[in-house]
Design an enzyme around this catalytic site. Structure first.
Site, short mmCIF file in Angstrom:
data_model
loop_
_atom_site.label_atom_id
_atom_site.label_comp_id
_atom_site.label_asym_id
_atom_site.label_seq_id
_atom_site.Cartn_x
_atom_site.Cartn_y
_atom_site.Cartn_z
N LYS A 83 -12.38 2.20 4.70
CA LYS A 83 -10.98 3.42 4.93
C LYS A 83 -11.78 4.92 4.77
O LYS A 83 -12.37 5.44 4.43
CB LYS A 83 -10.70 3.75 3.62
CG LYS A 83 -9.50 4.23 2.88
CD LYS A 83 -10.03 4.94 2.29
CE LYS A 83 -8.82 5.85 1.45
NZ LYS A 83 -9.14 7.24 0.52
N LEU A 119 -17.57 -0.37 2.12
CA LEU A 119 -18.49 0.93 1.59
C LEU A 119 -18.73 0.78 -0.06
O LEU A 119 -18.68 2.22 -0.33
CB LEU A 119 -17.94 2.32 1.48
CG LEU A 119 -17.50 2.07 3.61
CD1 LEU A 119 -17.15 3.60 4.17
CD2 LEU A 119 -19.27 1.74 4.58
N ILE A 162 -14.03 -2.83 7.89
CA ILE A 162 -12.16 -2.19 7.94
C ILE A 162 -12.68 -0.30 6.90
O ILE A 162 -12.07 -1.07 6.18
CB ILE A 162 -10.54 -3.05 7.95
CG1 ILE A 162 -11.17 -3.77 6.49
CG2 ILE A 162 -10.63 -3.59 9.08
CD1 ILE A 162 -9.40 -4.09 6.42
N TYR A 199 0.77 -1.14 0.45
CA TYR A 199 -0.20 -0.30 -0.01
C TYR A 199 1.00 0.91 -0.03
O TYR A 199 0.17 2.29 -0.50
CB TYR A 199 -0.61 -0.22 1.82
CG TYR A 199 -1.78 -1.11 1.12
CD1 TYR A 199 -1.74 -1.82 0.31
CD2 TYR A 199 -2.62 -0.97 2.26
CE1 TYR A 199 -3.32 -2.62 0.45
CE2 TYR A 199 -3.96 -1.88 2.25
CZ TYR A 199 -3.90 -2.90 1.01
OH TYR A 199 -5.41 -3.46 1.38
N1 LIG Z 1 -7.05 -7.71 1.19
C1 LIG Z 1 -7.25 -6.92 -0.08
O1 LIG Z 1 -7.30 -7.44 -1.11
C2 LIG Z 1 -7.67 -5.51 -0.20
C3 LIG Z 1 -8.55 -5.04 -1.33
C4 LIG Z 1 -9.18 -3.95 -0.68
C5 LIG Z 1 -9.05 -3.61 0.18
N2 LIG Z 1 -8.67 -3.88 1.48
C6 LIG Z 1 -8.57 -3.08 2.72
O2 LIG Z 1 -9.79 -2.71 2.92
C7 LIG Z 1 -9.73 -1.45 3.31
C8 LIG Z 1 -11.21 -0.54 2.44
O3 LIG Z 1 -11.62 -1.18 1.27
P1 LIG Z 1 -11.56 0.49 0.58
O4 LIG Z 1 -10.57 0.90 0.81
O5 LIG Z 1 -11.09 -0.45 -0.66
O6 LIG Z 1 -12.85 0.36 0.29
P2 LIG Z 1 -13.79 1.33 0.89
O7 LIG Z 1 -13.46 1.74 2.74
O8 LIG Z 1 -14.83 0.79 0.78
O9 LIG Z 1 -14.45 2.91 0.54
C9 LIG Z 1 -13.26 3.99 0.55
C10 LIG Z 1 -14.39 4.96 0.00
O10 LIG Z 1 -15.14 5.67 1.19
C11 LIG Z 1 -14.95 7.05 1.14
N3 LIG Z 1 -15.75 6.90 2.54
C12 LIG Z 1 -15.48 6.68 3.64
N4 LIG Z 1 -16.41 7.16 4.94
C13 LIG Z 1 -17.42 7.54 3.69
C14 LIG Z 1 -18.69 7.82 4.40
N5 LIG Z 1 -19.21 7.99 6.02
N6 LIG Z 1 -19.64 8.10 3.58
C15 LIG Z 1 -19.19 8.10 1.68
N7 LIG Z 1 -17.91 8.30 1.92
C16 LIG Z 1 -16.90 7.87 2.44
C17 LIG Z 1 -13.03 7.05 1.33
O11 LIG Z 1 -13.58 8.48 0.96
P3 LIG Z 1 -12.01 9.70 1.79
O12 LIG Z 1 -11.33 8.42 1.53
O13 LIG Z 1 -12.49 10.80 0.38
O14 LIG Z 1 -12.73 9.69 3.55
C18 LIG Z 1 -12.68 6.52 0.22
O15 LIG Z 1 -13.13 6.85 -0.74
C19 LIG Z 1 -8.55 -0.98 2.60
O16 LIG Z 1 -8.16 0.61 2.42
C20 LIG Z 1 -7.59 -1.12 3.10
O17 LIG Z 1 -6.98 -1.51 3.96
C21 LIG Z 1 -7.49 -4.73 1.28
#
Ligand SMILES: NC(=O)c1ccc[n+]([C@@H]2O[C@H](COP(=O)([O-])OP(=O)(O)OC[C@H]3O[C@@H](n4cnc5c(N)ncnc54)[C@H](OP(=O)(O)O)[C@@H]3O)[C@@H](O)[C@H]2O)c1
Length: 267
Positions: A225, A185, A223, A50
């Site tokens: 982000k 999300l 989790i 990351y």
């Molecule tokens: N193991 C794996 O292969 C894998 C793959 C993907 C992700 N992950 C982990 O899972 C975590 C979360 O998944 P993700 O980052 O893919 O997506 P997510 O958490 O589903 O979505 C993140 C997005 O949602 C926005 N957001 C956050 N809170 C919000 C709210 N209350 N209202 C509206 N929008 C909101 C964020 O905006 P802002 O940032 O602008 O606040 C960002 O654009 C990752 O960061 C990573 O640590 C793991």
């Protein structure tokens, strides 16, 4: 349940029920981590690929966080030597141990038994308290267990009302494997869904809060982000309402095996 609540892993360790994702948290990572710690986030998820590990380490030091104040989960890549990569990750974070070390994804050649043995060694040497996997199907997990006798503490997978598998959940429940929900999300892509909005209105909560709460009530560990402070705050204000059984059923029915990556790798 509140932000200090813990879920028990089959190993006997406890893990927070909600954490902060850090993929693409590359602007001011240290500041966001410091804010998250101030707000009470108990867990941080990262990965060797990351680019956020050094910033997370800076944020932890900036707040003089005690090791017992936070739960740190990170991942080794399937192309790496898992034991050496664990040490490299800890070096970037500036920590002497992780709470959880995961195989980021299964290698293209199979279940990754060698990677798993590397993580078992890392745990035996105290470099991580627990070990698990990510993006694994039930079948691949069974192969790891068959080869080593070691059951992963958890499987981190893409998981939301729009994309999940009760079959995988039943398999994991049987073996005591926790599901950690990434992209809970839907990377914002389904936040405009009308069912979500309706349920949110009834509880005076946002669609994002409904998605997080759905996980908490199903015993899966979200989790989300967030870079923005408003999002960071909103995503932990999820312990003062309860989704009804009807709400939960309506959310379950949104399942279309949606994946922001294009495909749920565990199906
Ligand atoms: N193991 C794996 O292969 C894998 C793959 C993907 C992700 N992950 C982990 O899972 C975590 C979360 O998944 P993700 O980052 O893919 O997506 P997510 O958490 O589903 O979505 C993140 C997005 O949602 C926005 N957001 C956050 N809170 C919000 C709210 N209350 N209202 C509206 N929008 C909101 C964020 O905006 P802002 O940032 O602008 O606040 C960002 O654009 C990752 O960061 C990573 O640590 C793991």
């Amino acid at each position: 349940m509140d932000l200090t609540s813990r879920i028990r892993l089959h190993t006997g360790s406890e893990m927070p029920v909600l954490g902060l994702g850090t993929w693409q948290l590359t602007d001011n990572t240290a500041d966001v981590i410091a804010t998250a710690l101030d707000l009470g986030y108990p867990m941080i998820d990262t990965s060797g690929d990351y680019g956020t590990q050094p910033g997370i380490g800076d944020g932890l030091r900036k707040k003089s966080a005690q090791r017992s104040d936070f739960y740190l989960a990170t991942k080794v890549e399937e192309t790496e030597n898992a034991y050496e990569a664990t040490k490299k990750n800890l070096g970037e974070l500036g920590l002497d141990h992780a709470d959880l070390m995961l195989i980021h994804r299964p290698p293209s050649t199979g279940a990754g038994e060698e990677l798993w043995r590397g993580l078992i060694r890392a745990r035996e040497e105290g470099l991580t308290r627990d070990i698990g996997v990510s993006n694994y199907s039930a079948e691949l997990i069974d192969r790891l267990i068959e080869a080593t006798g070691e059951v992963p503490a958890l499987n981190q997978v893409e998981w939301s009302p729009f994309g999940h598998s009760m079959e995988l959940k039943r398999h994991h429940d049987d073996k005591g494997i926790i599901i950690q929900a990434y992209s809970p999300l839907t990377r914002t892509r389904r936040l405009g869904d009308e069912t979500l909005a309706e349920i949110g209105r009834a509880h005076e909560k946002s669609p994002a809060q409904v998605l997080i709460r759905w996980n908490l009530q199903r015993g899966t560990v979200p989790i989300p982000k967030a870079n923005q402070r408003q999002h960071l705050e909103e995503n932990i204000q999820v312990f003062d309402f309860t989704l009804s059984e009807d709400d939960m059923a309506a959310l379950d029915q949104l399942n279309e095996h949606y994946s922001s990556l294009g495909r749920l790798p565990y199906l």
